[in-house]
Design a protein around this motif. Structure first.
Motif, PDB file in Angstrom:
ATOM      1  N   ALA A   9       0.836  -1.200   0.000  1.00  0.00           N
ATOM      2  CA  ALA A   9       0.000   0.000   0.000  1.00  0.00           C
ATOM      3  C   ALA A   9       0.873   1.253   0.000  1.00  0.00           C
ATOM      4  CB  ALA A   9      -0.927  -0.009   1.216  1.00  0.00           C
ATOM      5  N   ALA A  21       2.296   1.888  -3.459  1.00  0.00           N
ATOM      6  CA  ALA A  21       1.286   2.457  -4.357  1.00  0.00           C
ATOM      7  C   ALA A  21       1.026   3.920  -4.026  1.00  0.00           C
ATOM      8  CB  ALA A  21      -0.007   1.640  -4.250  1.00  0.00           C
ATOM      9  N   THR A  55      -7.516   6.324  -4.470  1.00  0.00           N
ATOM     10  CA  THR A  55      -7.562   5.202  -5.405  1.00  0.00           C
ATOM     11  C   THR A  55      -6.590   4.106  -4.990  1.00  0.00           C
ATOM     12  OG1 THR A  55      -8.195   6.655  -7.245  1.00  0.00           O
ATOM     13  CG2 THR A  55      -7.215   4.521  -7.800  1.00  0.00           C
ATOM     14  N   ALA A  56      -5.369   4.508  -4.632  1.00  0.00           N
ATOM     15  CA  ALA A  56      -4.360   3.519  -4.226  1.00  0.00           C
ATOM     16  C   ALA A  56      -4.790   2.779  -2.963  1.00  0.00           C
ATOM     17  CB  ALA A  56      -3.015   4.212  -4.006  1.00  0.00           C
ATOM     18  N   THR A  75      -7.881   2.395  -1.796  1.00  0.00           N
ATOM     19  CA  THR A  75      -9.061   1.560  -2.068  1.00  0.00           C
ATOM     20  C   THR A  75      -8.632   0.218  -2.639  1.00  0.00           C
ATOM     21  OG1 THR A  75     -10.474   3.489  -2.448  1.00  0.00           O
ATOM     22  CG2 THR A  75     -11.200   1.395  -3.384  1.00  0.00           C
ATOM     23  N   HIS A  76      -7.656   0.244  -3.544  1.00  0.00           N
ATOM     24  CA  HIS A  76      -7.144  -1.003  -4.107  1.00  0.00           C
ATOM     25  C   HIS A  76      -6.440  -1.826  -3.030  1.00  0.00           C
ATOM     26  CE1 HIS A  76      -5.466  -3.773  -7.052  1.00  0.00           C
ATOM     27  NE2 HIS A  76      -4.278  -3.607  -6.472  1.00  0.00           N
ATOM     28  N   ALA A  77      -5.670  -1.172  -2.170  1.00  0.00           N
ATOM     29  CA  ALA A  77      -4.913  -1.877  -1.130  1.00  0.00           C
ATOM     30  C   ALA A  77      -5.827  -2.500  -0.083  1.00  0.00           C
ATOM     31  CB  ALA A  77      -3.930  -0.917  -0.458  1.00  0.00           C
ATOM     32  N   GLY A 121      -8.362  -4.200  -0.390  1.00  0.00           N
ATOM     33  CA  GLY A 121      -8.790  -5.553  -0.740  1.00  0.00           C
ATOM     34  C   GLY A 121      -7.955  -6.629  -0.083  1.00  0.00           C
TER      35      GLY A 121
END
Length: 335
Positions: A39, A42, A55-56, A58-60, A62
């Protein structure tokens, strides 16, 4: 986020509560270290864009299903992103100053990852902890931090149930009571005056009626008991119940448990020593005593409010003479 715990039935089994907590924290840290490092990488590419960081993160998120909030902070602990939650961004904490929060006042190790000590959260008032990961640019300069908040109840179970040690434990009581102990004397309670009957009832309940934990409150003439067939509720027996052997009839007969640590034949000797300690001195005397047949521990609370917890066999080995000659050990009246 799942983990397998190594078999801890070996000699390396944590012996204390502190060691068990340390093991739990070690496993949690190992679960979180890699996802937060990714994270941070990113986020470094999006720094300091609010939209890019959202955005970074939100992806992390997961890779951190137990995480309540994920966010980015600058080096002053000012929040640069929204709080990213499993239900989406929460804008309220953008630009929040987190410098006074406990996790921002712990030293981050050189490797850049910190799992904070547990604390009580400001809003939910729940036991929580936060993982902090340093964010660096390509040249290794510190840009800020990624923070991940966790509610303790949402974290995966990573350790076995802690087993309480059975060493002798002494606990000081209320200093006000200790300080006034020499100004008091024991008064006979109704339980004291009927002790032969009371001990006979308690012995029957513990040997043949399914009571696995019993506590006699000598000074207040009552007892609390817990039953094998209904362990989540305690029963309160007043002096009338304790002095009436018919009380035993309301509890069905129950075979003595095979996995009890205290042998059935040793329950009466334990009760007899409790009796002796009740009358051993007019100043230092037993106020309450308990026995649990499964963990094998005897609990003692004396007139000075000092408490002792020790294995039943050690309790019987010590016997009356040890306690009668050990007033400093019993009282521990120094403040």
């Amino acid at each position: 986020m799942e983990a397998l715990i190594p078999n801890r039935s070996s000699p390396s089994t944590p012996a204390t509560l502190a060691e068990s907590v340390a093991l739990q924290r070690e496993v949690l840290a190992n679960l979180l270290r890699e996802p937060l490092a990714l994270a941070a990488q990113a986020c470094s590419r999006a720094w300091p864009s609010r939209a890019g960081l959202n955005t970074a993160l939100t992806h992390a998120l997961g890779a951190l299903p137990a995480c309540k909030y994920l966010y980015a902070l600058d080096t002053r602990a000012i929040q640069l992103s929204d709080n990213i939650s499993q239900s989406g961004p929460v804008e309220a904490d953008y630009a929040r100053d987190r410098s006074d929060r406990p996790y921002m006042n712990e030293a981050v190790p050189n490797e850049g990852f910190l799992l904070s000590q547990a604390y009580i959260s400001l809003r939910a008032r729940r036991p929580s902890l936060t993982a902090i990961q340093i964010v660096r640019d390509d040249d290794g300069h510190v840009l800020g931090f990624v923070g991940a908040d966790f509610d303790l109840r949402d974290l995966p179970i990573t350790a076995r149930l802690y087993n309480e040690p059975t060493d002798w434990l002494q606990i000081k009581g209320d200093p006000a009571i200790r300080g006034a102990v020499f100004h008091q004397t024991r008064s006979d309670s109704q339980l004291d005056l009927n002790l032969d009957t009371v001990l006979g009832v308690m012995e029957e309940l513990m040997t043949d009626r399914g009571v696995f934990h019993g506590k006699l409150h000598f000074s207040s003439s009552r007892a609390t008991i817990w039953l094998v067939d209904d362990p989540y509720r305690y029963r309160l027996l007043d002096i009338n119940a304790l002095t009436d052997p018919d009380t035993c009839l309301i509890y069905p007969r129950h075979a003595y448990p095979d996995d009890a640590i205290v042998p059935r034949r040793k329950i009466r000797p334990v009760l007899d020593v409790l009796r002796a300690l009740r009358f051993m001195d007019e100043t230092f005397y037993l106020r309450a005593g308990s026995l649990n047949i499964f963990n094998g521990m005897v609990g003692l609370t004396f007139s000075c409010d000092g408490a002792h917890y020790l294995p039943w066999d050690a309790f019987l080995r010590k016997g009356y003479d040890f306690w009668a000659s050990s007033t400093p050990v019993i009282g521990n009246t120094s403040n």
